[in-house]
Scaffold this motif. Structure first.
Motif, mmCIF file in Angstrom:
data_model
loop_
_atom_site.group_PDB
_atom_site.id
_atom_site.type_symbol
_atom_site.label_atom_id
_atom_site.label_comp_id
_atom_site.label_asym_id
_atom_site.label_seq_id
_atom_site.Cartn_x
_atom_site.Cartn_y
_atom_site.Cartn_z
ATOM 1 N N HIS A 28 12.890 3.251 -7.903
ATOM 2 C CA HIS A 28 12.482 4.447 -7.860
ATOM 3 C C HIS A 28 13.037 5.692 -6.478
ATOM 4 O O HIS A 28 13.583 6.385 -6.759
ATOM 5 C CB HIS A 28 11.144 4.548 -6.314
ATOM 6 C CG HIS A 28 9.611 5.442 -6.459
ATOM 7 N ND1 HIS A 28 10.471 6.049 -4.686
ATOM 8 C CD2 HIS A 28 9.274 5.970 -7.254
ATOM 9 C CE1 HIS A 28 9.386 7.023 -5.561
ATOM 10 N NE2 HIS A 28 8.558 7.075 -6.393
ATOM 11 N N TRP A 29 12.850 5.025 -5.296
ATOM 12 C CA TRP A 29 14.046 6.065 -4.789
ATOM 13 C C TRP A 29 16.122 5.736 -5.405
ATOM 14 O O TRP A 29 16.213 7.499 -5.271
ATOM 15 C CB TRP A 29 14.673 5.432 -3.302
ATOM 16 C CG TRP A 29 12.868 5.310 -2.609
ATOM 17 C CD1 TRP A 29 11.965 3.927 -1.911
ATOM 18 C CD2 TRP A 29 11.979 6.390 -2.396
ATOM 19 N NE1 TRP A 29 10.945 4.502 -1.308
ATOM 20 C CE2 TRP A 29 10.446 5.736 -1.547
ATOM 21 C CE3 TRP A 29 12.008 7.876 -2.412
ATOM 22 C CZ2 TRP A 29 9.897 6.599 -1.443
ATOM 23 C CZ3 TRP A 29 10.868 8.533 -2.391
ATOM 24 C CH2 TRP A 29 9.766 7.902 -1.964
ATOM 25 N N SER A 30 16.198 5.153 -5.397
ATOM 26 C CA SER A 30 17.775 5.933 -6.187
ATOM 27 C C SER A 30 17.634 6.760 -7.144
ATOM 28 O O SER A 30 18.495 7.388 -7.640
ATOM 29 C CB SER A 30 18.353 4.573 -7.095
ATOM 30 O OG SER A 30 18.283 3.698 -5.779
ATOM 31 N N PHE A 76 4.965 -3.219 -17.742
ATOM 32 C CA PHE A 76 4.122 -1.921 -18.315
ATOM 33 C C PHE A 76 2.866 -3.038 -18.687
ATOM 34 O O PHE A 76 1.608 -2.359 -18.605
ATOM 35 C CB PHE A 76 5.478 -1.711 -19.250
ATOM 36 C CG PHE A 76 6.361 -0.939 -18.933
ATOM 37 C CD1 PHE A 76 6.556 0.246 -18.010
ATOM 38 C CD2 PHE A 76 7.454 -0.805 -19.692
ATOM 39 C CE1 PHE A 76 7.630 0.920 -17.683
ATOM 40 C CE2 PHE A 76 8.924 -0.185 -19.044
ATOM 41 C CZ PHE A 76 8.187 0.940 -17.867
ATOM 42 N N SER A 77 2.839 -4.330 -19.054
ATOM 43 C CA SER A 77 1.943 -4.792 -19.341
ATOM 44 C C SER A 77 0.546 -4.521 -18.539
ATOM 45 O O SER A 77 -0.491 -4.639 -18.728
ATOM 46 C CB SER A 77 1.826 -5.981 -20.399
ATOM 47 O OG SER A 77 2.532 -6.598 -19.154
ATOM 48 N N HIS A 104 -0.352 0.349 -10.048
ATOM 49 C CA HIS A 104 -0.545 2.396 -10.576
ATOM 50 C C HIS A 104 -2.351 2.213 -11.651
ATOM 51 O O HIS A 104 -2.486 1.059 -11.857
ATOM 52 C CB HIS A 104 0.185 2.761 -11.761
ATOM 53 C CG HIS A 104 2.142 2.165 -10.779
ATOM 54 N ND1 HIS A 104 2.484 3.210 -10.083
ATOM 55 C CD2 HIS A 104 2.625 1.740 -11.311
ATOM 56 C CE1 HIS A 104 3.149 2.245 -9.260
ATOM 57 N NE2 HIS A 104 4.003 2.215 -10.489
ATOM 58 N N ASN A 105 -2.649 3.287 -10.851
ATOM 59 C CA ASN A 105 -3.765 3.893 -11.671
ATOM 60 C C ASN A 105 -4.012 4.046 -12.984
ATOM 61 O O ASN A 105 -2.251 4.647 -13.264
ATOM 62 C CB ASN A 105 -4.673 4.881 -10.856
ATOM 63 C CG ASN A 105 -4.057 5.701 -10.433
ATOM 64 O OD1 ASN A 105 -3.248 6.650 -11.087
ATOM 65 N ND2 ASN A 105 -3.932 6.226 -9.161
ATOM 66 N N PRO A 106 -4.675 4.371 -13.891
ATOM 67 C CA PRO A 106 -4.234 5.505 -14.768
ATOM 68 C C PRO A 106 -3.278 6.324 -15.583
ATOM 69 O O PRO A 106 -2.149 6.376 -15.601
ATOM 70 C CB PRO A 106 -5.661 5.268 -15.872
ATOM 71 C CG PRO A 106 -6.422 3.837 -15.383
ATOM 72 C CD PRO A 106 -5.608 4.306 -14.032
ATOM 73 N N ALA A 107 -3.913 6.858 -14.126
ATOM 74 C CA ALA A 107 -3.336 8.714 -14.440
ATOM 75 C C ALA A 107 -1.725 8.436 -14.095
ATOM 76 O O ALA A 107 -0.506 8.586 -14.204
ATOM 77 C CB ALA A 107 -3.282 9.555 -13.065
ATOM 78 N N GLY A 108 -1.521 7.684 -12.932
ATOM 79 C CA GLY A 108 -0.229 7.718 -12.446
ATOM 80 C C GLY A 108 1.279 6.603 -12.863
ATOM 81 O O GLY A 108 1.714 7.104 -13.230
ATOM 82 N N MET A 110 0.160 6.894 -16.431
ATOM 83 C CA MET A 110 0.974 8.210 -17.484
ATOM 84 C C MET A 110 2.058 8.715 -17.273
ATOM 85 O O MET A 110 2.950 9.192 -17.654
ATOM 86 C CB MET A 110 -0.234 9.219 -17.735
ATOM 87 C CG MET A 110 -1.346 8.119 -18.654
ATOM 88 S SD MET A 110 -0.518 6.937 -20.596
ATOM 89 C CE MET A 110 -1.579 8.225 -21.471
ATOM 90 N N MET A 111 2.201 9.216 -16.076
ATOM 91 C CA MET A 111 3.052 10.397 -14.870
ATOM 92 C C MET A 111 4.326 9.259 -15.144
ATOM 93 O O MET A 111 5.469 9.682 -15.301
ATOM 94 C CB MET A 111 2.324 10.042 -13.574
ATOM 95 C CG MET A 111 3.797 10.702 -12.764
ATOM 96 S SD MET A 111 4.548 12.998 -13.517
ATOM 97 C CE MET A 111 2.808 14.033 -13.359
ATOM 98 N N ILE A 112 4.125 7.747 -14.971
ATOM 99 C CA ILE A 112 5.636 7.027 -14.859
ATOM 100 C C ILE A 112 6.098 6.752 -16.494
ATOM 101 O O ILE A 112 7.462 7.511 -16.345
ATOM 102 C CB ILE A 112 5.642 5.493 -14.418
ATOM 103 C CG1 ILE A 112 5.104 5.214 -13.540
ATOM 104 C CG2 ILE A 112 6.550 4.588 -15.011
ATOM 105 C CD1 ILE A 112 4.500 4.267 -12.430
ATOM 106 N N LEU A 113 5.243 6.958 -17.277
ATOM 107 C CA LEU A 113 5.561 7.145 -18.754
ATOM 108 C C LEU A 113 6.015 9.069 -19.079
ATOM 109 O O LEU A 113 7.348 9.081 -19.654
ATOM 110 C CB LEU A 113 4.423 6.896 -19.577
ATOM 111 C CG LEU A 113 4.111 5.262 -19.746
ATOM 112 C CD1 LEU A 113 3.204 5.230 -20.978
ATOM 113 C CD2 LEU A 113 5.184 3.901 -19.798
ATOM 114 N N ALA A 114 5.891 9.714 -18.634
ATOM 115 C CA ALA A 114 6.277 10.745 -18.580
ATOM 116 C C ALA A 114 7.413 11.505 -17.895
ATOM 117 O O ALA A 114 8.619 12.056 -18.696
ATOM 118 C CB ALA A 114 5.171 11.896 -18.454
#
Length: 185
Positions: A28-30, A76-77, A104-108, A110-114
């Motif tokens: 994440h930080w890298s 991811f699953s 992660h919540n569902p919004a988080g 989806m943000m990861i995927l985006a």
């Protein structure tokens, strides 16, 4: 005066559990550092800009693999929602009744995927500009720059979502991404 059962609730709230493993946190930080370094260097950054871009692509490749074979909260699953559950969560946010998630919540999610998709697209278009076929293609450079700007906008939304969730659920999600631990309850 607190009753004994109140002590139990207070003790449970103070307990923390490991959620994000060290590899997810280092990733994440890298990735944040690589993306921002490449972005700040811009096209004038030359080989250094490219190196940070390739580092970001390599980190994303690692994360995709770790999202399949890593521990539970990294997979991811365990967190990628269905479209329906994402919209249900968004409606719950609007109604001020969204539940807290340990991972992660569902919004988080989806943000990861985006963000992953956006960084891949930015990196691929950057690489394309180094090939003979697209070296002088200005439209590829325009797409690359637009994707980089779009990624930056997504990062802004991500940070806003982290602040929002931290305030709403009374927990420091930035700290959790350093320590890997979140409140158990």
């Amino acid at each position: 005066m607190m009753k004994p059962s109140d002590y139990d609730v207070a003790a449970l709230r103070s307990q923390s559990v490991r959620v994000w493993d060290p590899l997810v946190r280092v990733f994440h930080w890298s990735l944040a550092g690589s993306f921002f370094a490449a972005y700040m260097l811009g096209e004038d950054g030359g080989a250094l800009h490219q190196s940070f871009g390739y580092a970001a692509l390599g980190l994303v490749a690692f994360r995709l693999l770790w999202g399949v074979v890593g521990p539970y909260h990294a997979r991811f699953s365990s967190f990628v929602p269905s479209i329906g559950s994402f919209f249900a969560y968004a409606n719950d946010i609007r109604a001020h009744r969204e539940k807290r998630y340990l991972g992660h919540n569902p919004a988080g999610a989806m943000m990861i995927l985006a963000l992953l998709a956006s960084i891949i697209a930015t990196g691929v278009t950057g690489w394309m500009m180094t090939t003979n076929a697209f070296h002088d293609a200005e439209w590829i450079e325009d797409i690359h720059e637009a994707l980089a700007g779009g990624t930056l906008a997504l990062v802004g939304l991500h940070v806003g979502g982290v602040i929002f969730s931290s305030l709403r659920h009374h927990e420091n999600l930035v700290k959790a991404m350093f320590t890997g631990r979140k409140r158990a309850e």
